[in-house]
Design an enzyme around this catalytic site. Structure first.
Site, PDB file in Angstrom:
ATOM      1  N   TRP A 191      -9.837   8.438  -7.095  1.00 53.37           N
ATOM      2  CA  TRP A 191     -11.079   8.825  -7.788  1.00 53.37           C
ATOM      3  C   TRP A 191     -11.084   8.324  -9.224  1.00 53.37           C
ATOM      4  O   TRP A 191     -12.088   7.789  -9.696  1.00 53.37           O
ATOM      5  CB  TRP A 191     -11.294  10.342  -7.724  1.00 53.37           C
ATOM      6  CG  TRP A 191     -12.039  10.671  -6.468  1.00 53.37           C
ATOM      7  CD1 TRP A 191     -11.507  11.068  -5.272  1.00 53.37           C
ATOM      8  CD2 TRP A 191     -13.450  10.520  -6.247  1.00 53.37           C
ATOM      9  NE1 TRP A 191     -12.496  11.188  -4.329  1.00 53.37           N
ATOM     10  CE2 TRP A 191     -13.699  10.868  -4.900  1.00 53.37           C
ATOM     11  CE3 TRP A 191     -14.527  10.134  -7.039  1.00 53.37           C
ATOM     12  CZ2 TRP A 191     -14.981  10.835  -4.345  1.00 53.37           C
ATOM     13  CZ3 TRP A 191     -15.809  10.107  -6.491  1.00 53.37           C
ATOM     14  CH2 TRP A 191     -16.028  10.451  -5.162  1.00 53.37           C
ATOM     15  N   ASN A 243     -10.497   3.005   3.538  1.00 46.97           N
ATOM     16  CA  ASN A 243     -10.200   2.858   2.106  1.00 46.97           C
ATOM     17  C   ASN A 243     -11.287   2.111   1.339  1.00 46.97           C
ATOM     18  O   ASN A 243     -11.702   2.528   0.263  1.00 46.97           O
ATOM     19  CB  ASN A 243      -8.868   2.143   1.927  1.00 46.97           C
ATOM     20  CG  ASN A 243      -8.525   1.969   0.454  1.00 46.97           C
ATOM     21  OD1 ASN A 243      -8.456   2.953  -0.277  1.00 46.97           O
ATOM     22  ND2 ASN A 243      -8.346   0.735   0.019  1.00 46.97           N
ATOM     23  N   TRP A 285       1.669   1.817  -3.461  1.00 43.28           N
ATOM     24  CA  TRP A 285       0.564   2.455  -4.200  1.00 43.28           C
ATOM     25  C   TRP A 285       0.662   3.975  -4.069  1.00 43.28           C
ATOM     26  O   TRP A 285       0.445   4.717  -5.026  1.00 43.28           O
ATOM     27  CB  TRP A 285      -0.807   2.004  -3.656  1.00 43.28           C
ATOM     28  CG  TRP A 285      -1.381   0.834  -4.392  1.00 43.28           C
ATOM     29  CD1 TRP A 285      -1.442  -0.451  -3.938  1.00 43.28           C
ATOM     30  CD2 TRP A 285      -1.993   0.818  -5.712  1.00 43.28           C
ATOM     31  NE1 TRP A 285      -2.046  -1.251  -4.884  1.00 43.28           N
ATOM     32  CE2 TRP A 285      -2.390  -0.496  -5.974  1.00 43.28           C
ATOM     33  CE3 TRP A 285      -2.222   1.802  -6.672  1.00 43.28           C
ATOM     34  CZ2 TRP A 285      -3.018  -0.866  -7.170  1.00 43.28           C
ATOM     35  CZ3 TRP A 285      -2.850   1.431  -7.865  1.00 43.28           C
ATOM     36  CH2 TRP A 285      -3.235   0.118  -8.105  1.00 43.28           C
ATOM     37  N   TRP A 344     -16.127  12.522 -11.613  1.00 45.69           N
ATOM     38  CA  TRP A 344     -15.197  12.242 -10.513  1.00 45.69           C
ATOM     39  C   TRP A 344     -14.567  13.503  -9.938  1.00 45.69           C
ATOM     40  O   TRP A 344     -14.206  13.549  -8.760  1.00 45.69           O
ATOM     41  CB  TRP A 344     -14.114  11.243 -10.934  1.00 45.69           C
ATOM     42  CG  TRP A 344     -13.291  11.600 -12.146  1.00 45.69           C
ATOM     43  CD1 TRP A 344     -13.471  11.155 -13.416  1.00 45.69           C
ATOM     44  CD2 TRP A 344     -12.132  12.461 -12.200  1.00 45.69           C
ATOM     45  NE1 TRP A 344     -12.522  11.678 -14.256  1.00 45.69           N
ATOM     46  CE2 TRP A 344     -11.677  12.477 -13.537  1.00 45.69           C
ATOM     47  CE3 TRP A 344     -11.434  13.210 -11.252  1.00 45.69           C
ATOM     48  CZ2 TRP A 344     -10.574  13.221 -13.956  1.00 45.69           C
ATOM     49  CZ3 TRP A 344     -10.328  13.949 -11.657  1.00 45.69           C
ATOM     50  CH2 TRP A 344      -9.904  13.948 -13.001  1.00 45.69           C
ATOM     51  N   GLU A 397       0.842  -1.215   0.000  1.00 45.46           N
ATOM     52  CA  GLU A 397       0.000   0.000   0.000  1.00 45.46           C
ATOM     53  C   GLU A 397       0.870   1.254   0.000  1.00 45.46           C
ATOM     54  O   GLU A 397       0.521   2.261  -0.617  1.00 45.46           O
ATOM     55  CB  GLU A 397      -0.937   0.023   1.220  1.00 45.46           C
ATOM     56  CG  GLU A 397      -1.957  -1.094   1.239  1.00 45.46           C
ATOM     57  CD  GLU A 397      -2.804  -1.165  -0.024  1.00 45.46           C
ATOM     58  OE1 GLU A 397      -3.203  -0.121  -0.565  1.00 45.46           O
ATOM     59  OE2 GLU A 397      -3.071  -2.298  -0.490  1.00 45.46           O
ATOM     60  N   TRP A 423     -21.548  12.577 -18.365  1.00 45.12           N
ATOM     61  CA  TRP A 423     -21.726  12.708 -16.907  1.00 45.12           C
ATOM     62  C   TRP A 423     -23.002  13.480 -16.659  1.00 45.12           C
ATOM     63  O   TRP A 423     -23.410  14.300 -17.504  1.00 45.12           O
ATOM     64  CB  TRP A 423     -20.531  13.466 -16.296  1.00 45.12           C
ATOM     65  CG  TRP A 423     -19.214  12.761 -16.469  1.00 45.12           C
ATOM     66  CD1 TRP A 423     -18.271  13.037 -17.418  1.00 45.12           C
ATOM     67  CD2 TRP A 423     -18.698  11.679 -15.697  1.00 45.12           C
ATOM     68  NE1 TRP A 423     -17.182  12.198 -17.275  1.00 45.12           N
ATOM     69  CE2 TRP A 423     -17.419  11.345 -16.218  1.00 45.12           C
ATOM     70  CE3 TRP A 423     -19.177  10.954 -14.606  1.00 45.12           C
ATOM     71  CZ2 TRP A 423     -16.620  10.333 -15.698  1.00 45.12           C
ATOM     72  CZ3 TRP A 423     -18.381   9.947 -14.079  1.00 45.12           C
ATOM     73  CH2 TRP A 423     -17.121   9.631 -14.627  1.00 45.12           C
TER      74      TRP A 423
HETATM   75  C1  LIG Z   1     -11.514   7.726  -3.849  1.00 42.76           C
HETATM   76  C2  LIG Z   1     -10.265   7.611  -3.009  1.00 42.76           C
HETATM   77  C3  LIG Z   1      -9.655   8.751  -2.514  1.00 42.76           C
HETATM   78  C4  LIG Z   1      -8.485   8.651  -1.749  1.00 42.76           C
HETATM   79  N1  LIG Z   1      -7.900   9.808  -1.274  1.00 42.76           N
HETATM   80  C5  LIG Z   1      -6.770   9.729  -0.549  1.00 42.76           C
HETATM   81  C6  LIG Z   1      -6.145  10.908  -0.056  1.00 42.76           C
HETATM   82  O1  LIG Z   1      -6.582  12.034  -0.297  1.00 42.76           O
HETATM   83  N2  LIG Z   1      -5.024  10.758   0.711  1.00 42.76           N
HETATM   84  C7  LIG Z   1      -4.497   9.538   0.992  1.00 42.76           C
HETATM   85  O2  LIG Z   1      -3.485   9.460   1.696  1.00 42.76           O
HETATM   86  N3  LIG Z   1      -5.045   8.412   0.510  1.00 42.76           N
HETATM   87  C8  LIG Z   1      -6.170   8.464  -0.243  1.00 42.76           C
HETATM   88  N4  LIG Z   1      -6.754   7.317  -0.687  1.00 42.76           N
HETATM   89  C9  LIG Z   1      -6.097   6.028  -0.429  1.00 42.76           C
HETATM   90  C10 LIG Z   1      -6.528   5.308   0.876  1.00 42.76           C
HETATM   91  O3  LIG Z   1      -7.919   5.275   0.966  1.00 42.76           O
HETATM   92  C11 LIG Z   1      -5.961   5.943   2.134  1.00 42.76           C
HETATM   93  O4  LIG Z   1      -4.586   6.150   1.994  1.00 42.76           O
HETATM   94  C12 LIG Z   1      -6.190   5.023   3.348  1.00 42.76           C
HETATM   95  O5  LIG Z   1      -7.558   4.791   3.528  1.00 42.76           O
HETATM   96  C13 LIG Z   1      -5.613   5.656   4.580  1.00 42.76           C
HETATM   97  O6  LIG Z   1      -5.852   4.862   5.699  1.00 42.76           O
HETATM   98  P1  LIG Z   1      -4.658   4.129   6.445  1.00 42.76           P
HETATM   99  O7  LIG Z   1      -3.568   5.091   6.706  1.00 42.76           O
HETATM  100  O8  LIG Z   1      -5.248   3.430   7.613  1.00 42.76           O
HETATM  101  O9  LIG Z   1      -4.211   3.116   5.321  1.00 42.76           O
HETATM  102  P2  LIG Z   1      -3.425   1.730   5.389  1.00 42.76           P
HETATM  103  O10 LIG Z   1      -4.325   0.692   4.834  1.00 42.76           O
HETATM  104  O11 LIG Z   1      -2.870   1.481   6.724  1.00 42.76           O
HETATM  105  O12 LIG Z   1      -2.246   1.958   4.319  1.00 42.76           O
HETATM  106  C14 LIG Z   1      -0.964   2.479   4.690  1.00 42.76           C
HETATM  107  C15 LIG Z   1      -0.633   3.704   3.872  1.00 42.76           C
HETATM  108  O13 LIG Z   1      -0.505   3.356   2.497  1.00 42.76           O
HETATM  109  C16 LIG Z   1      -1.008   4.409   1.681  1.00 42.76           C
HETATM  110  N5  LIG Z   1      -2.154   3.902   0.922  1.00 42.76           N
HETATM  111  C17 LIG Z   1      -3.019   2.940   1.296  1.00 42.76           C
HETATM  112  N6  LIG Z   1      -3.904   2.695   0.311  1.00 42.76           N
HETATM  113  C18 LIG Z   1      -3.594   3.536  -0.690  1.00 42.76           C
HETATM  114  C19 LIG Z   1      -4.137   3.768  -1.981  1.00 42.76           C
HETATM  115  N7  LIG Z   1      -5.183   3.078  -2.453  1.00 42.76           N
HETATM  116  N8  LIG Z   1      -3.589   4.736  -2.749  1.00 42.76           N
HETATM  117  C20 LIG Z   1      -2.530   5.439  -2.309  1.00 42.76           C
HETATM  118  N9  LIG Z   1      -1.961   5.252  -1.103  1.00 42.76           N
HETATM  119  C21 LIG Z   1      -2.485   4.310  -0.309  1.00 42.76           C
HETATM  120  C22 LIG Z   1      -1.440   5.529   2.618  1.00 42.76           C
HETATM  121  O14 LIG Z   1      -0.384   6.451   2.736  1.00 42.76           O
HETATM  122  C23 LIG Z   1      -1.685   4.787   3.925  1.00 42.76           C
HETATM  123  O15 LIG Z   1      -1.526   5.588   5.066  1.00 42.76           O
HETATM  124  C24 LIG Z   1      -7.931   7.384  -1.480  1.00 42.76           C
HETATM  125  C25 LIG Z   1      -8.555   6.233  -1.987  1.00 42.76           C
HETATM  126  C26 LIG Z   1      -9.709   6.348  -2.725  1.00 42.76           C
HETATM  127  C27 LIG Z   1     -10.364   5.100  -3.248  1.00 42.76           C
END
Ligand SMILES: Cc1cc2nc3c(=O)[nH]c(=O)nc-3n(C[C@H](O)[C@H](O)[C@H](O)COP(=O)(O)OP(=O)(O)OC[C@H]3O[C@@H](n4cnc5c(N)ncnc54)[C@H](O)[C@@H]3O)c2cc1C
Length: 470
Positions: A379, A338, A275, A356, A272, A303
């Site tokens: 998005w 997420n 990602w 979006w 992640e 849209w």
């Molecule tokens: C529509 C949408 C919008 C999002 N907007 C943001 C945003 O503005 N800022 C943001 O940090 N993340 C965003 N994410 C990704 C993700 O949802 C969040 O990073 C995550 O929910 C944060 O929770 P966590 O720290 O407990 O994640 P964990 O599951 O613990 O993951 C660890 C770290 O990995 C990174 N990460 C995890 N999943 C993703 C992902 N899909 N894409 C990119 N990085 C990821 C984050 O930095 C996160 O803190 C978005 C995802 C979606 C689907």
């Protein structure tokens, strides 16, 4: 060197801060600076939750710098003008900062590079926001990756920088003027939500709590919004209260003393983090994604310009319990899990057919972790227009998603109290009548909207001369 300025931007910590570390090593005196922006009341890309977190982080940073013997200097205004003024005031010989990757930061830094030459000072920029530089992980033909899996493989094979040693001491000249630490009132904002604790110390506590247990259940539970199985570190990576190197190194250390099942979980967590870097390099190489679809062939996608539908989604009043729970979590805390971000984003774009960009902006204004690269990536992924996006015909069904990821309705009931007494099974299928007093009927029929979305994508592809059969 006698004096340097370290300009803090999204790196609000004293440990493992690349530019700060080098400034302290190279200069006898360092002016640690933060420049507060001067917009008032409304900003398209941020809002009270993120600004409140920023204020708390600055407060914590000021205390941490004081412990090193330094003093955080606050100025407010346009960055180039403020930097020029301070450079002259303190006769700085160099300006240190950590590089940004979004197009706004890139443009600002290129202006500063030119100005620094005019001011006769050194401008030193460092990679800090990601583990790998956005241009360090490329295909064999030197092109940026557009798909995640090969990117992640290549990312693993590029050597990584280590976590830096601690800074022992930082001396700030005594006579430098500072403005007070900002509060929400600076931008004419009011607190909106109950956000997580800001600052470097709180971030480290969150990291430790996650590494002490939940990380080992990550593979199994990370998609369950009621499980508290995720790290909750996103705002810390967004604001730099932790460095991505620190988080990665801590996870990799755990790997070394874990069994196979635990290693799988830790590996998924690391994935992640990759990602995050994938989306950052997408934004770096393709900054136009902020304005248009990443996939070229979808320009003709239809849209709906439906303000009323958007408003119901933004209020968490769609009649789809999992969607409403997600939005209400966001409104109450400035965070959303997420899995639920994906469900709510797909619902807006594929059930309500709202562009979006509208959801992207709403998220950025509400999320404490609002990060333009990940948010745009998430998005566009959900909308089916992005890099390595969900195929347009794979449209998540909010009812079956509930069954899979919130089977006992714990998450939904936590955020939508009207549904507290509803049987979990009734949260997993379209209701025939109102589920509860004051809770609306579903605003659309998911199956019908799904078909409409598939037709719209097919039509857009045909128009682009790119028709593919299902
Ligand atoms: C529509 C949408 C919008 C999002 N907007 C943001 C945003 O503005 N800022 C943001 O940090 N993340 C965003 N994410 C990704 C993700 O949802 C969040 O990073 C995550 O929910 C944060 O929770 P966590 O720290 O407990 O994640 P964990 O599951 O613990 O993951 C660890 C770290 O990995 C990174 N990460 C995890 N999943 C993703 C992902 N899909 N894409 C990119 N990085 C990821 C984050 O930095 C996160 O803190 C978005 C995802 C979606 C689907």
């Amino acid at each position: 060197m006698k004096r340097a300025i370290h300009w803090f931007r999204r790196d609000l910590r004293i440990s493992d801060n690349t530019a700060l570390y080098h400034a302290c090593k190279d200069a006898e005196e360092v002016v640690p600076l933060f420049i507060v922006s001067t917009w008032k009341g409304h900003h398209p890309w941020t809002g009270p939750n993120r600004q409140q977190f920023l204020c708390g982080c600055l407060d914590s940073l000021a205390k941490n710098l004081a412990q090193l013997g330094g003093r955080l200097i606050i100025r407010a205004g346009e960055p180039c003008a403020e930097l020029e003024r301070l450079i002259k005031e303190v006769s700085a010989e160099a300006l240190y900062t950590n590089r940004g990757i979004d197009p706004f930061d890139v443009a600002l830094e290129s202006r500063l590079e030119k100005s620094a030459r005019d001011w006769g000072i050194e401008f030193r920029r460092f990679l800090d926001v990601t583990v790998q530089a956005p241009d360090a992980v490329l295909t064999q033909s030197g092109q940026p990756f557009r798909v995640f899996t090969p990117y992640a493989r290549a990312w693993q094979s590029v050597p990584r920088p280590a976590v830096l040693p601690k800074i022992g001491r930082l001396r700030t000249p005594a006579d430098v003027r500072t403005e007070p630490l900002p509060t929400l009132a600076h931008w004419n904002l009011q607190p909106e939500a109950s956000i997580v604790e800001p600052g470097e110390k709180a971030a480290r506590t969150r990291l430790k709590r996650f590494l002490d247990g939940p990380i080992f259940g990550y593979a199994e539970k990370r998609n369950l919004p009621a499980a508290a199985a995720n790290s909750r570190l996103s705002q810390d990576l967004r604001w730099g209260t932790l460095s991505p190197r620190q988080v990665l190194a801590a996870a990799e250390n755990l790997m070394r003393c874990s069994d196979a099942a635990q290693r799988r979980s830790v590996g998924m967590f690391i994935n992640e983090l990759v990602w995050r870097e994938f989306y950052m390099q997408i934004l770096w190489h393709y900054p136009e994604v902020l304005h248009r679809d990443f996939v070229d062939s979808l320009g003709a996608l239809d849209w709906n310009d439906d303000e009323a539908a958007l408003r119901r989604w933004c209020e968490g009043a769609t009649g789809f319990p999992i969607v409403d729970a997600g939005i209400r979590e966001l409104l109450a805390t400035g965070f959303m899990h997420n899995r639920v971000r994906m469900i709510t984003a797909m619902f807006l774009t594929k059930d309500l057919h709202v562009h979006w960009k509208r959801g992207e902006q709403f998220f950025c204004q509400k999320l404490v972790d609002g990060e333009i690269a990940s948010n745009n990536g998430g998005w566009q992924w959900s909308a089916g227009t992005g890099a390595d996006a969900a195929p347009y015909f794979r449209i998540q069904n909010p009812w079956t998603q509930t069954k899979r990821y919130d089977p006992d309705g714990i998450y939904i009931k936590g955020w939508v109290p009207e549904l507290r007494d509803v049987k979990p099974a009734d949260l997993m299928r379209p209701p025939e009548s109102h589920l509860a007093k004051n809770y609306p009927l579903p605003m659309v029929d998911h199956n019908r909207e799904r078909e409409l979305t598939v037709e719209r994508f097919q039509r857009a592809q045909q128009i682009a001369g790119n028709g593919r059969s299902l």
